[in-house]
Design an enzyme around this catalytic site. Structure first.
Site, PDB file in Angstrom:
ATOM      1  N   ASP A   1      42.566  39.340  35.974  1.00  0.00           N
ATOM      2  CA  ASP A   1      42.477  40.715  36.456  1.00  0.00           C
ATOM      3  C   ASP A   1      43.028  41.649  35.396  1.00  0.00           C
ATOM      4  O   ASP A   1      43.944  41.284  34.647  1.00  0.00           O
ATOM      5  CB  ASP A   1      43.265  40.886  37.755  1.00  0.00           C
ATOM      6  CG  ASP A   1      43.122  42.292  38.319  1.00  0.00           C
ATOM      7  OD1 ASP A   1      42.018  42.639  38.762  1.00  0.00           O
ATOM      8  OD2 ASP A   1      44.112  43.051  38.301  1.00  0.00           O
TER       9      ASP A   1
ATOM     10  N   GLU B   1      44.182  45.928  34.597  1.00  0.00           N
ATOM     11  CA  GLU B   1      44.416  47.301  35.051  1.00  0.00           C
ATOM     12  C   GLU B   1      44.116  48.221  33.873  1.00  0.00           C
ATOM     13  O   GLU B   1      44.325  47.837  32.712  1.00  0.00           O
ATOM     14  CB  GLU B   1      45.851  47.494  35.531  1.00  0.00           C
ATOM     15  CG  GLU B   1      46.263  46.574  36.669  1.00  0.00           C
ATOM     16  CD  GLU B   1      45.434  46.728  37.932  1.00  0.00           C
ATOM     17  OE1 GLU B   1      44.851  47.817  38.124  1.00  0.00           O
ATOM     18  OE2 GLU B   1      45.360  45.767  38.718  1.00  0.00           O
TER      19      GLU B   1
ATOM     20  N   HIS C   1      48.486  47.767  42.794  1.00  0.00           N
ATOM     21  CA  HIS C   1      47.678  46.847  42.010  1.00  0.00           C
ATOM     22  C   HIS C   1      48.484  46.386  40.799  1.00  0.00           C
ATOM     23  O   HIS C   1      49.144  47.179  40.132  1.00  0.00           O
ATOM     24  CB  HIS C   1      46.393  47.538  41.533  1.00  0.00           C
ATOM     25  CG  HIS C   1      45.416  47.786  42.627  1.00  0.00           C
ATOM     26  ND1 HIS C   1      44.063  47.592  42.479  1.00  0.00           N
ATOM     27  CD2 HIS C   1      45.585  48.216  43.899  1.00  0.00           C
ATOM     28  CE1 HIS C   1      43.447  47.900  43.604  1.00  0.00           C
ATOM     29  NE2 HIS C   1      44.359  48.290  44.478  1.00  0.00           N
TER      30      HIS C   1
ATOM     31  N   ASP D   1      47.464  40.344  41.282  1.00  0.00           N
ATOM     32  CA  ASP D   1      46.091  40.323  41.786  1.00  0.00           C
ATOM     33  C   ASP D   1      45.368  39.043  41.362  1.00  0.00           C
ATOM     34  O   ASP D   1      44.551  38.505  42.117  1.00  0.00           O
ATOM     35  CB  ASP D   1      45.326  41.548  41.289  1.00  0.00           C
ATOM     36  CG  ASP D   1      45.758  42.824  42.002  1.00  0.00           C
ATOM     37  OD1 ASP D   1      46.636  42.740  42.880  1.00  0.00           O
ATOM     38  OD2 ASP D   1      45.232  43.900  41.685  1.00  0.00           O
TER      39      ASP D   1
END
Length: 244
Positions: free
Chosen positions: A7, A9, A153, A158
């Site tokens: 994941d 960001e 998040h 995640d």
């Protein structure tokens, strides 16, 4: 099989507008089990974070000032994902950002798919649960994965949640694979031998209303087929077998 659940960001939603990755989190699985190896880093994006991204991640610009640039960690990142199947939720988003970062780091790094294959759990979820919400939070709730500690998040958090979601979504597939494993069949037989059947299975039969609806459906199929539909033929063949 070696898999890496990943994941990212980012500073915003559009890689082609110059938004950058600010966090990468990845969890390695071997044989569908976490190996204990992870890859996690924050990155200096060399630009400001959009307000929306800041609200979602809780990451501030000042926090990233002393963090490494992507070019500083690119070799370690490539080594971690090399040869693996990447499991990503909404993979096109993360892959788009990662490919843009690899391009900035140098043409020799190529693209993500030059180093690993990609499985998109969002596409998988849409096939399994059509018409339903399939965000990571929605899947956690549907599949019984505890995400109560996910207030914001985060790349590594995640990735860990997605690993649990992926295992839960594909558990049935594992059972089918074991059915073709001779050793597994022997083990299953041994277990079944120890199980005592104490009651007959309950048989639920259709009531008059359900039978009428079934016949109406067959009539509609016959009409659409311009004759006797395949379902009507199969039902007749089944009745002949019972009578014989």
């Amino acid at each position: 099989m070696r898999q890496v659940v990943l994941d990212t960001e980012t500073t915003g939603l559009e890689a082609h507008l110059g938004h950058r990755i600010i966090e990468i989190g990845a969890v390695e699985m071997v044989g569908r089990r976490p190996s204990g190896r992870t890859f996690h880093t924050y990155l200096n994006p060399e630009r400001a974070i959009d307000e929306g991204a800041r609200a979602v991640t809780g990451i501030e610009d000042a926090f990233l000032l002393d963090k490494p640039f992507f070019k500083d960690i690119v070799d370690d990142f490539i080594e971690f994902i090399s040869g693996a199947e990447l499991i990503i939720h909404n993979a096109s988003f993360d892959i788009g950002f990662l490919d843009a970062e690899l391009k900035r780091a140098g043409a020799s790094y190529g693209r993500v798919r030059d180093h690993a294959s990609v499985l998109d759990t969002l596409l998988m979820a849409r096939e399994r649960y059509p018409g339903q919400r399939n965000s990571l939070d929605a899947l956690c709730k549907r599949l019984g994965v505890d995400n109560t500690h996910r207030d914001l998040h985060g790349g590594l958090l995640d990735a860990q949640l997605l690993a649990d979601v992926y295992i839960a979504m594909t558990t049935g597939q594992v059972a089918l694979d074991l059915a073709f494993d001779p050793s597994a069949n022997q083990n299953n037989t041994a277990v079944l031998d120890d199980i005592a059947i104490t009651a007959r299975p309950r048989v639920l039969r259709a009531n008059a209303e359900e039978l009428a609806a079934h016949m109406a459906r067959l009539d509609a199929l016959d009409k659409a087929a311009g004759g006797t539909s395949m379902w009507r033929k199969l039902e007749a063949e089944a009745a002949d077998v019972v009578q014989a």
